[in-house]
Write an enzyme that holds these catalytic residues in place. Structure first.
Site, short mmCIF file in Angstrom:
data_model
loop_
_atom_site.label_atom_id
_atom_site.label_comp_id
_atom_site.label_asym_id
_atom_site.label_seq_id
_atom_site.Cartn_x
_atom_site.Cartn_y
_atom_site.Cartn_z
N ILE A 198 93.71 112.40 1.51
CA ILE A 198 94.80 112.95 2.17
C ILE A 198 96.06 113.25 1.44
O ILE A 198 96.74 114.34 1.72
CB ILE A 198 95.32 112.35 3.25
CG1 ILE A 198 95.90 113.06 4.41
CG2 ILE A 198 96.16 111.00 3.04
CD1 ILE A 198 95.97 112.13 5.75
N ASP A 199 96.42 112.62 0.55
CA ASP A 199 97.27 112.85 -0.71
C ASP A 199 97.08 113.84 -1.60
O ASP A 199 97.96 114.25 -2.16
CB ASP A 199 97.47 111.48 -1.49
CG ASP A 199 98.19 110.43 -0.67
OD1 ASP A 199 98.46 110.55 0.61
OD2 ASP A 199 98.14 109.14 -1.15
N MET A 213 102.43 110.18 4.29
CA MET A 213 101.84 109.50 3.38
C MET A 213 101.82 110.22 2.00
O MET A 213 102.23 111.34 2.07
CB MET A 213 100.39 109.69 4.04
CG MET A 213 100.02 109.01 5.37
SD MET A 213 98.34 109.06 5.93
CE MET A 213 97.80 107.47 5.02
N VAL A 242 98.64 111.33 11.69
CA VAL A 242 98.49 112.53 10.73
C VAL A 242 97.16 112.13 10.15
O VAL A 242 96.09 113.25 10.22
CB VAL A 242 99.37 112.59 9.64
CG1 VAL A 242 98.98 113.65 8.61
CG2 VAL A 242 100.83 112.85 10.20
N ARG A 243 96.58 111.07 9.74
CA ARG A 243 95.45 110.79 9.01
C ARG A 243 94.22 110.72 10.12
O ARG A 243 93.03 111.22 9.51
CB ARG A 243 95.57 109.78 8.17
CG ARG A 243 95.19 108.33 8.98
CD ARG A 243 95.17 107.17 8.05
NE ARG A 243 94.60 106.03 8.51
CZ ARG A 243 94.15 105.00 7.71
NH1 ARG A 243 94.36 104.99 6.66
NH2 ARG A 243 93.42 103.86 8.34
#
Length: 440
Positions: free
Chosen positions: A209-210, A253, A364-365
């Site tokens: 996700i980053d 994140m 979000v994730r």
């Protein structure tokens, strides 16, 4: 010219079978053509690199084009494939699982597909997780939901035990969906397979996700992440403007890279400060963050601050390094710390402020992939399957320079991708927010 190429992909052996896919072989037949093994794409597209190669006689590093091959290593009707998802959750995992299953079943006629439950733990019989038979019917609707249909876990298992499990279940190809740690893990599995001279293809599909996987354009789920974060920033702005000297702090994140924070701020341009791991900033001093925030409140009477989870770790007192099961350093909570420091600063100046702190990380994730990410996930899954069927191994299916390619896992795991503070992306963030170029 030298023929050495760092992007060369390992193969299990010479192709033995013809693809069951009826595709084109020449232009003009109105069919998608099989990809020839000689098709390559130059990695560095700059004119400077072009002239360097011309003057030195060095062949540029080229990547294999992703896509279906006419000649296959595996006999599709006898293939057993396995899928595993590891690490933290991320939008789009279920889309990739579904895409791999559908491609194997409908493109190649693969009859046996195994789901490995709870990450690499599922390849260790001592953990007691039963392997799951996957069919198109089982995965047909999972793309509508976030999370992972198969479950996940952090941390590795004994490589020899995992390969024993693959061999015991007659697995011919393993698709590992995960980030840096997962990719290093599946590469180690591939190396153990090579030591045994076994014929099992291992494939990585980059998930973080980053967006910190090196070399590739972006990892799946990243676009959904800042898409989901954007309305949260809008609402945080509403909170800030609803109070005199209102301050909203939103922690997003980004353990080592600030791509989500930067992109979310650009997508919802109501943000006044973005703090990311790549930048060094001070709290105190005439050019420090707190002074800049004070100046902002004097002018506009509100402020919205976005901070990536890994930002500002230098501000904490040194402590013994703590890592999670995946080997990632566990950072201290910069969001709570900022709230406390901002509150104390303005209290010392007898300036009233109202601070709202928001941490939407798990929302979000766990979101399902948006339309753009859904398309991306499906295409990554299809290309991963095509590469595996051709007998390629220890590679990731990815997009580079807006083209789908195969890259050795060893190349994308050498370092983490980070925001270049001299790059146009960060300059755009500074232009959007109006924050000072330096906060120190």
């Amino acid at each position: 010219m030298s023929n050495k190429n760092k992007f060369d992909i390992e193969h299990l052996g010479a192709p033995k079978y013809k693809s069951p896919m009826e595709l084109g072989k020449e232009p003009g037949d109105q069919l998608f053509d099989f990809i020839n093994e000689s098709n390559r794409l130059v990695f560095d597209l700059s004119v400077d690199h072009f002239h360097h190669c011309l003057s030195t006689g060095v062949q540029p590093d080229c990547m294999e084009m992703a896509g279906p091959r006419e000649d296959l290593f595996f006999d599709a009707k006898n293939v057993t494939a396995a899928i595993v998802t590891c690490g933290g959750l991320c939008p789009g995992i279920n889309n990739v699982i579904r895409g791999v299953v559908m491609a194997l079943h409908y493109f190649y006629g693969v009859k046996r597909i195994i789901g490995v439950p709870y990450g690499y733990e599922g390849l260790n019989p001592e953990k007691g997780h039963e392997l799951v038979e996957l069919t198109p019917e089982k995965v047909n609707n999972i793309h509508q939901f976030g999370g992972t249909f198969l479950g996940s876990s952090r941390g590795g298992q004994d490589v020899e035990i995992m390969v024993d499990t693959l061999e015991a279940n007659n697995v011919d190809m393993l698709f590992a969906i995960g980030g840096d740690g997962t990719l290093k893990g599946v590469n180690a599995i591939g190396e153990e397979i090579g030591r045994r001279n076994a014929k099992i293809s291992v494939v990585g599909i980059p998930k973080t996700i980053d967006n910190d996987i090196d070399l590739i354009d972006e990892s799946f789920g990243f676009e959904t992440a800042f898409d989901v974060a954007s309305p949260i920033l809008r609402d945080a702005h509403n909170e800030a403007t609803g109070a005199y000297n209102g301050i909203s702090i939103i922690k997003l994140m980004g353990r080592d890279s600030g791509f989500i924070a930067a992109s979310a701020a650009l997508a919802m341009p109501v943000v006044n400060f973005v703090l990311i791991p790549e930048m060094h900033f001070s709290l105190d001093g005439e050019r420090g963050f707190l002074k800049a925030l004070e100046h902002r409140l004097e002018q506009k009477k509100h402020a919205v601050i976005v901070v990536a989870e890994g930002a500002g770790q230098h501000l904490f007192q040194e402590r013994e390094e703590v890592k999670d099961a995946s080997g990632n350093v566990q950072h201290q909570d910069i969001g709570v710390f900022l709230k406390e420091q901002i509150s104390a600063y303005f209290k010392s100046k007898e300036t009233p402020v109202t601070i709202k702190y928001i941490d939407p990380s798990y929302i979000v994730r766990c979101a399902p992939a948006n339309s753009s990410d859904s398309v991306y996930c499906s295409r990554l899954a299809y290309h991963a399957v095509h590469g595996a069927m051709a007998g390629k191994t220890k590679f990731v299916a990815s997009r580079v320079n807006n083209k789908y390619v195969y890259i050795p896992i060893s190349e994308v795991t050498k370092k983490r991708k980070k925001i270049d503070l001299e790059d146009e992306l960060w300059f755009s963030v500074l232009q959007s927010t109006g924050q000072p170029f330096f906060l120190s």
